[in-house]
Write a protein that holds these residues in place. Structure first.
Motif, PDB file in Angstrom:
ATOM      1  N   THR A  16      99.179  53.523  55.867  1.00 37.91           N
ATOM      2  CA  THR A  16      97.779  53.315  55.461  1.00 37.91           C
ATOM      3  C   THR A  16      96.794  54.049  56.371  1.00 37.91           C
ATOM      4  O   THR A  16      95.586  53.958  56.179  1.00 37.91           O
ATOM      5  N   GLY A  17      97.324  54.719  57.395  1.00 29.73           N
ATOM      6  CA  GLY A  17      96.434  55.429  58.311  1.00 29.73           C
ATOM      7  C   GLY A  17      95.675  54.519  59.249  1.00 29.73           C
ATOM      8  O   GLY A  17      94.574  54.853  59.695  1.00 29.73           O
ATOM      9  N   CYS A  18      96.261  53.378  59.607  1.00 30.59           N
ATOM     10  CA  CYS A  18      95.562  52.392  60.452  1.00 30.59           C
ATOM     11  C   CYS A  18      95.409  52.850  61.897  1.00 30.59           C
ATOM     12  O   CYS A  18      94.634  52.287  62.660  1.00 30.59           O
ATOM     13  N   LYS A  19      96.166  53.842  62.325  1.00 27.79           N
ATOM     14  CA  LYS A  19      96.105  54.469  63.647  1.00 27.79           C
ATOM     15  C   LYS A  19      96.722  53.657  64.783  1.00 27.79           C
ATOM     16  O   LYS A  19      96.621  54.043  65.938  1.00 27.79           O
ATOM     17  N   ILE A  20      97.388  52.562  64.475  1.00 32.18           N
ATOM     18  CA  ILE A  20      98.022  51.792  65.551  1.00 32.18           C
ATOM     19  C   ILE A  20      99.101  52.638  66.227  1.00 32.18           C
ATOM     20  O   ILE A  20      99.209  52.662  67.452  1.00 32.18           O
ATOM     21  N   CYS A  21      99.879  53.363  65.454  1.00 36.03           N
ATOM     22  CA  CYS A  21     100.925  54.210  66.035  1.00 36.03           C
ATOM     23  C   CYS A  21     100.324  55.256  66.969  1.00 36.03           C
ATOM     24  O   CYS A  21     100.860  55.542  68.039  1.00 36.03           O
ATOM     25  N   GLU A  22      99.211  55.806  66.577  1.00 36.67           N
ATOM     26  CA  GLU A  22      98.524  56.809  67.388  1.00 36.67           C
ATOM     27  C   GLU A  22      98.045  56.205  68.707  1.00 36.67           C
ATOM     28  O   GLU A  22      98.094  56.841  69.752  1.00 36.67           O
ATOM     29  N   LYS A  23      97.604  54.958  68.646  1.00 35.90           N
ATOM     30  CA  LYS A  23      97.064  54.280  69.829  1.00 35.90           C
ATOM     31  C   LYS A  23      98.144  53.898  70.846  1.00 35.90           C
ATOM     32  O   LYS A  23      97.851  53.738  72.019  1.00 35.90           O
ATOM     33  N   VAL A  24      99.381  53.697  70.396  1.00 33.80           N
ATOM     34  CA  VAL A  24     100.426  53.217  71.307  1.00 33.80           C
ATOM     35  C   VAL A  24     101.410  54.293  71.760  1.00 33.80           C
ATOM     36  O   VAL A  24     102.207  54.048  72.669  1.00 33.80           O
ATOM     37  N   CYS A  25     101.371  55.472  71.187  1.00 36.26           N
ATOM     38  CA  CYS A  25     102.346  56.517  71.546  1.00 36.26           C
ATOM     39  C   CYS A  25     102.145  56.951  72.995  1.00 36.26           C
ATOM     40  O   CYS A  25     101.065  57.438  73.356  1.00 36.26           O
ATOM     41  N   PRO A  26     103.158  56.795  73.851  1.00 34.50           N
ATOM     42  CA  PRO A  26     102.989  57.127  75.263  1.00 34.50           C
ATOM     43  C   PRO A  26     102.918  58.618  75.559  1.00 34.50           C
ATOM     44  O   PRO A  26     102.552  59.018  76.657  1.00 34.50           O
ATOM     45  N   VAL A  27     103.265  59.458  74.583  1.00 30.26           N
ATOM     46  CA  VAL A  27     103.195  60.902  74.802  1.00 30.26           C
ATOM     47  C   VAL A  27     102.236  61.579  73.813  1.00 30.26           C
ATOM     48  O   VAL A  27     102.207  62.799  73.699  1.00 30.26           O
ATOM     49  N   THR A  29     102.100  61.935  70.593  1.00 29.56           N
ATOM     50  CA  THR A  29     102.731  62.842  69.638  1.00 29.56           C
ATOM     51  C   THR A  29     102.430  62.491  68.181  1.00 29.56           C
ATOM     52  O   THR A  29     102.874  63.182  67.272  1.00 29.56           O
ATOM     53  N   ILE A  30     101.688  61.383  67.975  1.00 30.13           N
ATOM     54  CA  ILE A  30     101.343  60.977  66.606  1.00 30.13           C
ATOM     55  C   ILE A  30      99.839  61.118  66.399  1.00 30.13           C
ATOM     56  O   ILE A  30      99.047  60.658  67.210  1.00 30.13           O
ATOM     57  N   LYS A  31      99.466  61.758  65.309  1.00 32.26           N
ATOM     58  CA  LYS A  31      98.059  61.892  64.936  1.00 32.26           C
ATOM     59  C   LYS A  31      97.905  61.488  63.475  1.00 32.26           C
ATOM     60  O   LYS A  31      98.747  61.827  62.642  1.00 32.26           O
ATOM     61  N   VAL A  32      96.844  60.775  63.179  1.00 32.69           N
ATOM     62  CA  VAL A  32      96.567  60.409  61.791  1.00 32.69           C
ATOM     63  C   VAL A  32      95.665  61.485  61.195  1.00 32.69           C
ATOM     64  O   VAL A  32      94.572  61.750  61.692  1.00 32.69           O
ATOM     65  N   VAL A  33      96.174  62.108  60.135  1.00 39.80           N
ATOM     66  CA  VAL A  33      95.456  63.171  59.445  1.00 39.80           C
ATOM     67  C   VAL A  33      95.388  62.813  57.968  1.00 39.80           C
ATOM     68  O   VAL A  33      96.410  62.518  57.351  1.00 39.80           O
ATOM     69  N   ALA A  43     107.921  66.962  69.972  1.00 37.20           N
ATOM     70  CA  ALA A  43     107.396  66.237  71.142  1.00 37.20           C
ATOM     71  C   ALA A  43     107.769  64.752  71.155  1.00 37.20           C
ATOM     72  O   ALA A  43     107.649  64.101  72.185  1.00 37.20           O
ATOM     73  N   CYS A  44     108.238  64.216  70.044  1.00 39.66           N
ATOM     74  CA  CYS A  44     108.581  62.787  69.970  1.00 39.66           C
ATOM     75  C   CYS A  44     109.720  62.470  70.931  1.00 39.66           C
ATOM     76  O   CYS A  44     110.763  63.128  70.920  1.00 39.66           O
ATOM     77  N   THR A  45     109.525  61.451  71.764  1.00 36.38           N
ATOM     78  CA  THR A  45     110.543  61.070  72.743  1.00 36.38           C
ATOM     79  C   THR A  45     111.361  59.866  72.293  1.00 36.38           C
ATOM     80  O   THR A  45     112.137  59.317  73.072  1.00 36.38           O
ATOM     81  N   GLY A  46     111.195  59.444  71.050  1.00 36.07           N
ATOM     82  CA  GLY A  46     112.058  58.409  70.480  1.00 36.07           C
ATOM     83  C   GLY A  46     111.921  57.031  71.091  1.00 36.07           C
ATOM     84  O   GLY A  46     112.883  56.264  71.096  1.00 36.07           O
TER      85      GLY A  46
END
Length: 201
Positions: A16-27, A29-33, A43-46
């Motif tokens: 849904t593009g809520c951006k929670i993943c973007e806010k918690v990624c330690p590197v 590597t996630i952007k909401v577009v 760049a994803c470190t798994g």
């Protein structure tokens, strides 16, 4: 070197593009577009932070087709410079800072000497904070500061919130108030200083 075997994959039909993943990624590597999360596969470190926190279960960790490796070769850097930076952060170079991945203070110092400026850049280079992402953040912040870099949290991010008090930064008022109640602030600091300055034989 650390083998990265997992990768975050987004189901765009669910995202849904809520951006929670973007806010918690330690590197970072996630952007909401266009209201959809996009993962930079290279760049994803798994770490699975995004998968665990997505309220819509739109992200799954999958096995990479080919593992990637990350890490900093400590032997390529001046060992005295590494020791000085670690001691400035009140850490021994051989001290393990990230138990999930096995990153030691010396590797963090090497990453900082090679150009990393932020906790996120150190994480991307060393793999630190790609396990539980919690326990190692405080020594990492101390190392970044010891390298002379300003700690600036990511705007709108939830990656980290700032430093906590250490044996070296406890205010005198706290020591005076609790020192007679069984807390051994100076003794603890002395012991920790001995550990910091211990050299391998």
């Amino acid at each position: 070197m650390k083998n990265i075997t997992m990768l975050a994959v987004v189901d765009e039909n669910v995202c849904t593009g809520c951006k929670i993943c973007e806010k918690v990624c330690p590197v970072l590597t996630i952007k909401v577009v266009d209201r959809k999360a996009k993962v930079d596969n290279d760049a994803c470190t798994g770490c699975s932070n995004c998968e665990q926190r997505c309220p819509f279960y739109a992200i799954k960790m999958v096995k990479r087709d080919e593992p990637i490796q990350i890490g900093v070769d400590v032997s390529k850097f001046d060992q005295e410079e590494i020791r000085e930076m670690c001691e400035k952060a009140h850490l021994n170079p051989q001290q393990t800072l990230c138990y999930c991945v096995g990153v030691r203070a010396e590797e963090v110092a090497a990453a900082l000497i090679s150009g990393a400026k932020t906790p996120e850049e150190v994480s991307a280079m060393t793999g630190m904070r790609t396990g539980c992402t919690i326990e190692c953040i405080q020594p990492l912040l101390r190392m970044v500061e010891a390298a002379g870099n300003e700690l600036v949290p990511i705007k709108g991010g939830w990656q980290w919130y700032g430093t906590t008090a250490t044996a070296w930064t406890i205010p005198d008022k706290v020591k005076e108030k609790y020192g007679s109640r069984g807390f051994y602030f100076e003794e603890d600091r002395k012991l920790l200083d001995e550990i910091v300055h211990t050299k391998n034989s």
